[in-house]
Design a protein around this motif. Structure first.
Motif, PDB file in Angstrom:
ATOM      1  N   ASP A  33     -10.117 -10.221  -0.836  1.00  0.00           N
ATOM      2  CA  ASP A  33      -9.147 -10.706  -1.707  1.00  0.00           C
ATOM      3  C   ASP A  33      -7.765 -10.526  -1.565  1.00  0.00           C
ATOM      4  O   ASP A  33      -6.818 -11.121  -1.379  1.00  0.00           O
ATOM      5  N   TYR A  34      -7.544  -9.122  -0.944  1.00  0.00           N
ATOM      6  CA  TYR A  34      -6.502  -8.820  -0.671  1.00  0.00           C
ATOM      7  C   TYR A  34      -5.776  -9.028   0.120  1.00  0.00           C
ATOM      8  O   TYR A  34      -4.437  -9.351   0.656  1.00  0.00           O
ATOM      9  N   HIS A  35      -7.214  -9.413   1.808  1.00  0.00           N
ATOM     10  CA  HIS A  35      -5.797  -9.982   2.259  1.00  0.00           C
ATOM     11  C   HIS A  35      -5.591 -11.435   2.495  1.00  0.00           C
ATOM     12  O   HIS A  35      -4.237 -11.908   2.637  1.00  0.00           O
ATOM     13  N   ALA A  36      -5.975 -12.394   1.613  1.00  0.00           N
ATOM     14  CA  ALA A  36      -5.055 -13.660   1.597  1.00  0.00           C
ATOM     15  C   ALA A  36      -3.961 -13.072  -0.482  1.00  0.00           C
ATOM     16  O   ALA A  36      -2.830 -13.612   0.343  1.00  0.00           O
ATOM     17  N   TYR A  37      -4.014 -12.431  -0.756  1.00  0.00           N
ATOM     18  CA  TYR A  37      -2.517 -11.941  -1.290  1.00  0.00           C
ATOM     19  C   TYR A  37      -2.006 -11.334  -0.871  1.00  0.00           C
ATOM     20  O   TYR A  37      -0.637 -11.036  -1.044  1.00  0.00           O
ATOM     21  N   LYS A  38      -2.128 -10.542   0.291  1.00  0.00           N
ATOM     22  CA  LYS A  38      -1.058  -9.794   1.792  1.00  0.00           C
ATOM     23  C   LYS A  38       0.225 -10.663   1.452  1.00  0.00           C
ATOM     24  O   LYS A  38       1.419  -9.881   1.310  1.00  0.00           O
ATOM     25  N   VAL A  53     -14.943  -1.856  -0.936  1.00  0.00           N
ATOM     26  CA  VAL A  53     -15.113  -2.567  -0.425  1.00  0.00           C
ATOM     27  C   VAL A  53     -14.057  -3.058  -1.117  1.00  0.00           C
ATOM     28  O   VAL A  53     -13.475  -4.523  -1.025  1.00  0.00           O
ATOM     29  N   GLY A  54     -13.092  -2.515  -2.121  1.00  0.00           N
ATOM     30  CA  GLY A  54     -12.240  -2.787  -2.825  1.00  0.00           C
ATOM     31  C   GLY A  54     -11.377  -1.558  -3.631  1.00  0.00           C
ATOM     32  O   GLY A  54     -11.515  -0.840  -2.995  1.00  0.00           O
TER      33      GLY A  54
END
Length: 495
Positions: free
Chosen positions: A105-110, A87-88
């Motif tokens: 968190d990566y989705h928000a970082y995209k 998951v990370g």
């Protein structure tokens, strides 16, 4: 839209042939005198390469750069995700690790990642005659459509045409192509120029009715049907390669085994062993019996402590100790090298919660994981008989030190300032060798010396670089023979 010749290759599934088609097209366009850049906006892979500008990109893009005849650059793969758990992942932007993020968190970082993607895209489109873009996975993964930067999200933002490739060998090729197209939005459908079918074996005449139906059903052409190229050797992007390109081992061959860690990294290091006619090579996966061997190789790992725990759970620690008692040889590369020491310490929580793990205790050294990753292309010589030359690269966050590394290093490497430094270690009984150098077996002289050290029989050398070049040419020959390149590039490609 850029004046550069552009095309994005998207696949109906993972491993549909995107990387292969881009590599073949890159070599074919290079033959026409074009300066070509490969480009993958976002890649998720544990096989990586060090670039000319000192960063890190997916190994597939380094291979595509080789096909194009250009030096690998971080702009070729501006976003690289290296999974550290289910998951990370470690997030690498323009060649440098910037964060370890969960999937959420990566989705928000995209949006930040997308900005880096577009910066690289504009630089490449302005500097090259042609840019060949590779998607990731499938554009029809509905749950990943929001903020997509890997497939149609990028294609729409950059306004590039798309070709869909599907693997007929796995079955369901028409369903894959039609279903993928149907799941795209109208604007995304409009930019799909047509299709390429990959890995076909059989009578093309028997496939023709299906191709006619597909073209009539979708209103788009099939630009080509690529044959199944048996024994094709290309660097794997991530998954451990199957045995399709392996060479049958001769009688009395050196028996070599290696574990498939859950987070195995840069397993392409062992390709030269897989291809050697005097080596009987076997990957050993979870739950499989560990066979007797002459040489055990512990490959790289993205999560050394977790993979070391897995190794023990699978019974490898006892098997390795038994192997050494009977005179077998052992090589550890990068993460596998770190496992050989007394301890792997992670004071900063680089791989998870801060702490430390006892190593296998086979080399008198200790490894400390640091925040900064070492990225370097290296060359030098091994300390084996004859001091054979070695060339490769380093990608690691650990520093290993102790009597083992000081008293008997495995290699002497050249520094950028003209000096030299030592690398790795060899055990006092000379049964164990560890190194941070990826590509350890790639140079013919180094491979021959390592096999001799392990007790192997003399055999004709395997030149991995020459084999790679020959297979890229073979792939490009197939692309030129079986794909209508003029139509594929919208009539913009000169003969």
């Amino acid at each position: 839209m850029s004046h550069a010749l552009t095309l994005m290759v998207q696949g109906t599934t993972s491993d549909a042939g995107k990387s292969t088609l881009v590599a073949g097209l890159a070599r074919a366009l290079r033959r026409r005198g074009l300066r070509v850049a490969p480009f993958k906006p976002q890649n998720m892979a544990l096989n990586s390469a060090v670039t000319a500008d000192g960063g890190e990109i997916g190994r597939a893009q380094a291979l595509q750069a080789l096909a194009a005849g250009v030096a690998p650059h971080t702009d070729f793969n501006p976003v690289l995700l290296k999974p550290s758990s289910d998951v990370g992942a470690q997030v690498i932007i323009h060649g440098r690790a910037v964060a370890n993020l969960s999937a959420r968190d990566y989705h928000a970082y995209k949006p930040t990642a997308m900005a880096a993607v577009m910066q690289s895209w504009h630089r490449l489109a302005g500097a090259y005659d042609a840019v060949l873009v590779e998607g990731a996975g499938s554009p029809a993964e509905i749950n990943l459509r929001d903020r997509d930067i890997a497939n149609m999200g990028f294609a729409e933002a950059a306004d590039v045409p798309v070709v869909l490739v599907a693997d007929i060998d796995r079955g369901g090729v028409f369903a894959h192509l039609v279903g993928t197209l149907e799941l795209l939005s109208p604007s995304e459908q409009a930019r799909v120029r047509g299709f390429v079918i990959n890995r076909f074996r059989g009578d093309l005449g028997l496939l023709r009715p299906g191709l006619d139906w597909l073209e009539a059903r979708t209103g788009r052409p099939v630009f080509g049907v690529l044959p199944y190229l048996h024994g094709l050797f290309l660097d794997a992007e991530d998954a451990v390669a199957d045995t399709a390109a392996d060479v049958a081992a001769a009688e009395g061959a050196l028996r070599v085994v290696a574990p498939v860690f859950p987070r195995i990294s840069n397993h392409t290091d062992l390709d030269a062993l897989r291809l050697h006619p005097a080596v009987d090579f076997r990957w050993v996966g979870p739950g499989q019996e560990i066979p007797p061997a002459d040489l055990v190789v512990l490959p790289g790992s993205k999560s050394v402590q977790a993979d070391l725990a897995w190794l023990r759970a699978q019974g490898w620690e006892a098997a390795i100790r038994r192997h050494l008692r009977y005179g077998g040889k052992l090589i550890g590369i990068c993460g596998g090298f770190q496992m050989l020491g007394r301890e792997v310490a992670d004071p900063h929580g680089v791989e998870g919660a801060p702490g430390s793990t006892a190593g296998l205790g086979l080399l008198d050294m200790r490894t400390v994981l640091e925040r900064e990753k070492r990225l370097d292309n290296v060359r030098g010589h091994l300390t084996l008989e004859g001091e054979p030359g070695v060339a490769g690269y380093e990608i690691h966050m650990g520093v290993s030190s102790g009597p083992a590394t000081e008293e008997a290093p495995a290699a002497v490497l050249q520094c950028a300032d003209g000096g030299v430094r030592t690398d790795g270690a060899r055990s006092a009984d000379d049964q164990i060798l560890g190194t941070y150098v990826h590509g350890l077996f790639d140079a013919p002289a180094a491979l021959a010396a390592l096999l001799a050290w392990a007790g192997g029989q003399a055999a004709a050398p395997v030149d991995l670089a020459a084999r790679r070049e020959a297979d890229l040419d073979r792939l490009a020959d197939a692309v030129e023979a079986h794909v209508d390149l003029h139509a594929l590039f919208g009539g913009r490609l000169r003969p």
